[in-house]
Design a protein around this motif. Structure first.
Motif, PDB file in Angstrom:
ATOM      1  N   ILE A  60       0.862  -0.928   0.000  1.00  0.00           N
ATOM      2  CA  ILE A  60      -0.206   0.033  -0.122  1.00  0.00           C
ATOM      3  C   ILE A  60       0.971   1.260  -0.186  1.00  0.00           C
ATOM      4  N   VAL A  61       2.000   1.173   0.724  1.00  0.00           N
ATOM      5  CA  VAL A  61       2.832   2.350   1.326  1.00  0.00           C
ATOM      6  C   VAL A  61       3.536   2.474  -0.356  1.00  0.00           C
ATOM      7  N   LYS A  62       4.046   1.369  -1.154  1.00  0.00           N
ATOM      8  CA  LYS A  62       4.722   1.677  -2.209  1.00  0.00           C
ATOM      9  C   LYS A  62       3.470   1.676  -3.180  1.00  0.00           C
ATOM     10  N   GLU A  63       2.824   1.735  -3.599  1.00  0.00           N
ATOM     11  CA  GLU A  63       2.031   1.834  -4.389  1.00  0.00           C
ATOM     12  C   GLU A  63       1.749   3.688  -4.199  1.00  0.00           C
ATOM     13  N   ALA A  64       1.588   3.682  -2.856  1.00  0.00           N
ATOM     14  CA  ALA A  64       1.206   5.511  -2.612  1.00  0.00           C
ATOM     15  C   ALA A  64       1.795   6.612  -2.700  1.00  0.00           C
ATOM     16  N   LEU A  65       3.748   6.146  -2.936  1.00  0.00           N
ATOM     17  CA  LEU A  65       4.833   6.180  -3.001  1.00  0.00           C
ATOM     18  C   LEU A  65       4.383   6.438  -4.462  1.00  0.00           C
ATOM     19  N   ASP A  66       4.783   5.417  -5.923  1.00  0.00           N
ATOM     20  CA  ASP A  66       4.739   5.378  -6.448  1.00  0.00           C
ATOM     21  C   ASP A  66       3.297   6.430  -8.085  1.00  0.00           C
ATOM     22  N   ALA A  67       2.051   6.314  -7.126  1.00  0.00           N
ATOM     23  CA  ALA A  67       1.109   7.483  -7.797  1.00  0.00           C
ATOM     24  C   ALA A  67       1.273   8.632  -8.379  1.00  0.00           C
TER      25      ALA A  67
END
Length: 69
Positions: A60-67
């Protein structure tokens, strides 16, 4: 009149004595609440640090940073 005043004073004195007997209940209730909160925190910590939940949180954190913005 004297008997009415005496009855009221007697009721007040009995009320004060009853309040003194229950004075320790509040402290024990707080202690039980703290023990329950700590037990819940330990269970929550164990769940969050488990492998599956930890991996999902990292995703979840990885997807939020890559958004894209």
């Amino acid at each position: 009149m004297y008997q009415a005043v005496r009855a009221r004073v007697g009721a007040l004195v009995c009320g004060v004595r009853a309040a003194r007997r229950d004075a320790g209940m509040v402290t024990s209730e707080y202690a039980m609440g703290i023990v329950a909160a700590v037990a819940f925190a330990v269970v929550l910590y164990k769940v969050i640090t488990s492998g599956a939940v930890s991996a999902e949180l990292q995703n979840i954190v990885k997807e939020a940073l890559d958004a894209r913005m």
